[in-house]
Scaffold this motif. Structure first.
Motif, PDB file in Angstrom:
ATOM      1  N   THR A   5     -27.328 121.345  20.521  1.00 40.87           N
ATOM      2  CA  THR A   5     -26.058 121.232  21.244  1.00 40.87           C
ATOM      3  C   THR A   5     -25.289 122.551  21.261  1.00 40.87           C
ATOM      4  O   THR A   5     -24.766 122.962  22.304  1.00 40.87           O
ATOM      5  CB  THR A   5     -25.182 120.115  20.648  1.00 40.87           C
TER       6      THR A   5
ATOM      7  N   LEU B 144     -26.500 117.368  17.525  1.00 33.97           N
ATOM      8  CA  LEU B 144     -27.914 117.676  17.617  1.00 33.97           C
ATOM      9  C   LEU B 144     -28.108 119.174  17.431  1.00 33.97           C
ATOM     10  O   LEU B 144     -27.225 119.982  17.749  1.00 33.97           O
ATOM     11  CB  LEU B 144     -28.463 117.254  18.978  1.00 33.97           C
TER      12      LEU B 144
ATOM     13  N   ASN C 222     -26.053 111.823  13.554  1.00 29.95           N
ATOM     14  CA  ASN C 222     -25.721 111.964  14.971  1.00 29.95           C
ATOM     15  C   ASN C 222     -25.145 110.651  15.460  1.00 29.95           C
ATOM     16  O   ASN C 222     -25.813 109.613  15.399  1.00 29.95           O
ATOM     17  CB  ASN C 222     -26.958 112.339  15.791  1.00 29.95           C
TER      18      ASN C 222
ATOM     19  N   ASN D 218     -25.054 113.418  22.448  1.00 28.58           N
ATOM     20  CA  ASN D 218     -26.180 112.944  21.647  1.00 28.58           C
ATOM     21  C   ASN D 218     -27.132 112.067  22.455  1.00 28.58           C
ATOM     22  O   ASN D 218     -28.220 111.729  21.975  1.00 28.58           O
ATOM     23  CB  ASN D 218     -25.679 112.172  20.420  1.00 28.58           C
TER      24      ASN D 218
END
Length: 652
Positions: free
Chosen positions: A272, A269, A620, A46
């Motif tokens: 990701t 995120l 997050n 993150n």
């Protein structure tokens, strides 16, 4: 010719593996910060990219410490993988049919179908290097015959294996489903461009199988060189990646560690998952976790769309609760070059299963386990059962092991030694009562295992649980010693608004300064007086403890009451009064009066599912402590109550 000392024996994970948790935290292996270990994250996706973390200062320091064996006061110095592996560090993971054992010796599991056919043929087994059979002493032919039951065993083959390790030069042995061998010139057969194959009459089994002219093949060759040489700042990409992409689940296990993060909608995120999938062409191993991975849309698309040529060296794995691995889904998995997947099943007794795996169907899951075992073909198609060992199923340890032996199921055992306290194998309300029969159960389990090993049972050859069972025994024995001397602390719970009866699993609990559970009591709506049995080994001078009442022991941040208490070496426990900060001592305990808090209400897990997609209201996380704080703020009323009070219990 390869120098014997250059064939590395240190752990491979710092040069190969990255595990990305749902919180974005990155660790090198599951033992780093689990099973009682205390490793700190090496980075967070993150805040940093995968590449930045992989060659960041934390990973580089880890590689340096591991290669130099500088492991005092280091998480790797307390490696459970080492103990479970019978004092062997994890080897370099290679998609071929063998890996380095020690010295000049390499070893690999023989394909089970080849093994069965070779045993039935009664013929000698030869090992070929390219097109030439390796020359071996006559005595080894005898041991090859022993391994397949063709002649009577004279010994366990260890003497021959020691010759392979120290002398090499083409010596080999087939033993209990495994091949131990060396190359003709003691070069590294994982990287010498030669083809090795076992031949038994008309039967031929080619070993290895690394497709070198691929991104993953070239990456592995580079990673292996850097691992052998102890390079700290490496060029190779991660070759093993484990990704926990969501907490979405379709069942409701009460002790699931993801219960709290579901409520908070902890997510990665948006980018990701795509960043992880971009690494797949370089990987030897990709493990995709949930929650339940079969709920994740991207997971299902990956399985549906994968083509063998995308990465011909890939071993694909996942952990599933087994509900959705239908025959149709199982058929799709056959296109992966290698499969290494696990199904969670915490008991092979229906009643216990229904408690621990709430919401799953015992009949469906056990049927699906039978189905995956039907296509099991090591080393290319490997399935196992993952089983937690906790208070609820400890008395069934022998039964569960025997079931897996009878059904040829390889079993991984994971002791619960962190969370929740009510299932923790080392924390007890009443040690003698709660562990009644455990010692006998462990010994019964060990006898079953010993018998199965003597009979060379398939399940034990697939996974030998000796180290795991020894670890469980050690946890029990240490707890037995610790609970020989305890100190009682009385706690009276007053609940004038009768809120506890509306809570799920309300619990009184003490945590130490490291937030580890020390003692607990399950609370009952018709009882107010409780005794906490605290091992004296936890009672250091002026030790700070957190005394809490949880609305649900399965959500350790969900407290409805919290207070700091201290232990004085001679005056008992004490509080610090908030107004004048003076010590208020008690040799008996405390009385807690709970306010009119609002008990937590929880939906079923499927309510929280986003099917793996990032959502605008997702959280997050960059710091685990922040996550706990956010939880407490989100449920402020249930966590703090209104008029909680704590007083000391005076002497009579």
């Amino acid at each position: 010719m390869t120098n014997q000392n250059k064939l590395s024996n240190h752990c491979s994970y710092p040069w190969q593996q990255m595990i990305i948790d749902l919180t974005g935290e990155v660790v090198p292996c599951c033992f780093w910060a689990g099973y009682g270990n205390t490793g700190k994250p090496l980075g967070n996706t993150n805040t940093n990219s995968i590449d930045e973390i992989w060659n960041g200062e934390n990973y580089k320091d880890l590689r340096k410490r591991v290669f130099e064996n500088d492991l005092d006061d280091h998480p790797c110095g307390n490696c459970m993988a080492y103990r479970w592996g019978n004092n062997t560090f994890p080897k370099f993971t290679w998609p071929g049919g063998f890996t380095h054992e020690s010295g000049f010796c390499f070893y690999g599991q023989i394909d089970e179908k080849f093994e069965i056919a070779a045993k039935a043929s009664g013929k000698k087994i030869l090992l070929y290097e390219d097109d030439k059979p390796l020359k071996i002493p006559v005595g080894i032919f005898r041991r090859i015959g022993q391994a397949f039951g063709l002649v009577k065993a004279a010994d366990n083959g260890n003497a021959v294996h020691e010759d392979i390790r120290k002398k090499g030069h083409g010596l080999f042995s087939v033993w209990k489903g495994w091949l131990y061998f060396s190359s003709s010139d003691n070069s590294d057969p994982m990287n010498n461009n030669r083809i090795y194959k076992l031949v038994c009459g008309d039967l031929v089994l080619e070993l290895g199988g690394l497709v070198k002219n691929s991104k993953s093949g070239q990456n592995l060759l580079k990673a292996k060189r850097e691992y052998n040489d102890g390079i700290v700042n490496i060029e190779a990409q991660p070759s093993m990646l484990s990704y926990i992409s969501t907490s979405d689940c379709n069942i409701d296990c009460p002790a699931c560690s993801q219960n709290m993060v579901r409520v908070l909608k902890v997510q990665h995120l948006k980018e990701t998952t795509q960043n992880v999938l971009e690494k797949v062409p370089y990987l030897a191993q990709f493990i995709w976790h949930g929650g339940e991975p079969y709920l994740i849309k991207n997971f299902r698309s990956f399985v549906d769309d994968y083509k063998t040529e995308d990465n011909p060296n890939l071993s694909f794995g996942f952990t599933s609760n087994g509900v959705q691995i239908t025959p149709k889904e199982l058929e799709k998995l056959k296109k992966f070059p290698r499969i290494n997947a696990s199904i969670s099943c915490d008991s092979f007794k229906r009643d216990t299963f229904d408690i621990i795996r709430a919401g799953a169907s015992f009949d469906k899951v056990t049927k699906h386990i039978d189905n995956v075992m039907d296509i099991y073909s090591a080393p290319k198609r490997i399935f196992s059962v993952g089983m937690i060992v906790c208070k609820s199923n400890m008395s069934e340890l022998a039964h569960n092991l025997q079931y897996t032996i009878d059904h040829n199921i390889p079993l991984n055992l994971s002791p619960v030694i962190l969370y929740p306290a009510s299932e923790h194998l080392a924390i007890f309300e009443d040690f003698d009562k709660q562990t009644k029969g455990w010692a006998e159960e462990i010994q019964k389990t060990k006898k079953i295992l010993e018998k199965a090993k003597k009979e060379n049972k398939v399940a034990i050859r697939r996974i030998d649980p000796t180290g795991m069972i020894n670890e469980i025994e050690e946890i029990f024995e240490k707890a037995e010693i610790r609970y020989r001397e305890t100190e009682e602390l009385q706690v009276i719970i007053k609940d004038p608004f009768k809120r506890l009866r509306l809570c799920k699993n309300p619990t009184l609990i003490i945590y130490d300064i490291q937030n580890n559970p020390v003692a607990y009591r399950n609370l009952k709506s018709n009882q107010s007086d409780y005794i906490l049995n605290i091992p004296v080994t936890h009672l250091d001078e002026d030790e700070h403890f957190s005394l809490q009442v949880l609305h649900n022991v399965m959500e350790p941040s969900g407290y409805v009451f919290i207070a700091k208490i201290y232990k004085h070496p001679s005056n008992g426990f004490y509080l610090i009064e908030q107004k004048n900060y003076t010590h208020v001592y008690t040799s008996k305990g405390f009385k807690i009066t709970l306010g009119e808090f609002h008990p937590a209400k929880r939906e079923k897990n499927i309510k929280w599912a986003t099917y793996g997609d990032a959502t605008p209201d997702g959280l997050n996380v960059t710091n685990i402590e922040d996550m706990h704080s956010i939880y407490r703020e989100m449920y402020k009323d249930e966590c703090e109550g209104i008029t909680n009070q704590i007083e000391i219990i005076e002497e009579d």
